[in-house]
Design an enzyme around this catalytic site. Structure first.
Site, PDB file in Angstrom:
ATOM      1  N   ARG A  85      21.446  12.408  19.006  1.00 47.34           N
ATOM      2  CA  ARG A  85      21.150  13.709  19.621  1.00 47.34           C
ATOM      3  C   ARG A  85      20.275  13.530  20.847  1.00 47.34           C
ATOM      4  O   ARG A  85      19.248  12.862  20.804  1.00 47.34           O
ATOM      5  CB  ARG A  85      20.404  14.598  18.606  1.00 47.34           C
ATOM      6  N   ARG A  94      25.846  19.875  20.956  1.00 45.43           N
ATOM      7  CA  ARG A  94      25.039  18.865  20.283  1.00 45.43           C
ATOM      8  C   ARG A  94      25.824  18.150  19.197  1.00 45.43           C
ATOM      9  O   ARG A  94      26.657  18.738  18.520  1.00 45.43           O
ATOM     10  CB  ARG A  94      23.758  19.466  19.723  1.00 45.43           C
ATOM     11  N   ASP A  97      22.234  19.008  14.829  1.00 51.61           N
ATOM     12  CA  ASP A  97      21.051  19.844  14.961  1.00 51.61           C
ATOM     13  C   ASP A  97      20.551  20.050  13.538  1.00 51.61           C
ATOM     14  O   ASP A  97      21.343  20.404  12.657  1.00 51.61           O
ATOM     15  CB  ASP A  97      21.474  21.185  15.584  1.00 51.61           C
ATOM     16  N   ASP A  99      17.591  22.102  11.681  1.00 54.50           N
ATOM     17  CA  ASP A  99      16.485  23.052  11.826  1.00 54.50           C
ATOM     18  C   ASP A  99      15.855  23.353  10.485  1.00 54.50           C
ATOM     19  O   ASP A  99      16.557  23.544   9.485  1.00 54.50           O
ATOM     20  CB  ASP A  99      16.990  24.385  12.414  1.00 54.50           C
TER      21      ASP A  99
END
Length: 163
Positions: A85, A94, A97, A99
């Protein structure tokens, strides 16, 4: 036995073999000491914020970790980096990811880390998979369940279960 923290993560990506990348992210999370307790189905959604890019696949995970939130964030950022990334543009395409949506019942406001994720209530692509695994989880700032937040969400981007 060490006490475990419960984190809810959203993993996603829109480049290359998207399913393989989600599999690899889950493997990396496990190797980093994350105990994946629940995983949602995988959902496909149009890109949010910048639409001139491929659709994303997203999945919500309930993961137990012995790490505290700042250390867990660094671990997850390290996984993103290991997987290739590059943080080049906001809302850009991307590879992966990861989160942190929630961490225990914590409310954290630091320059590098905001928990709960500040935009979750506005993002159907995060709420839909999360609602599948934690419908009654209460947002510690908004005081509403994930199910309620999803019902009230005004985001119109379609989110469809693919696997």
């Amino acid at each position: 036995m060490e006490s475990m923290n419960i984190s809810y993560l959203l993993i996603g990506g829109n480049q290359g073999d998207r399913l393989a990348r989600l599999d690899a992210a889950r493997d990396h999370i496990r190797m980093a000491g994350g105990d994946i307790r629940l995983a949602s189905a995988i959902y496909e959604t149009a890109a949010w914020g910048r639409t001139d890019q491929p659709d994303f696949l997203n999945q919500a995970l309930k993961v137990a970790t012995s790490q505290d939130a700042p250390a867990w964030l660094l671990t997850l950022l390290g996984i993103e980096e290991k997987m290739g990334r590059l943080r080049q543009e906001k809302y850009g395409p991307r590879i992966i990811d990861i989160d942190i949506l929630f961490f225990n019942n914590s409310i954290i406001r630091e320059p590098q880390l905001t928990i709960p994720h500040p935009e979750i209530q506005n993002r159907r692509f995060a709420l839909t998979p999360l609602e599948e695994i934690a419908p009654l989880l209460i947002h510690p700032v908004l005081g509403k369940s994930i199910r309620e937040l999803l019902a009230e969400c005004t985001d119109t981007l379609a989110v469809k279960q693919i696997k």
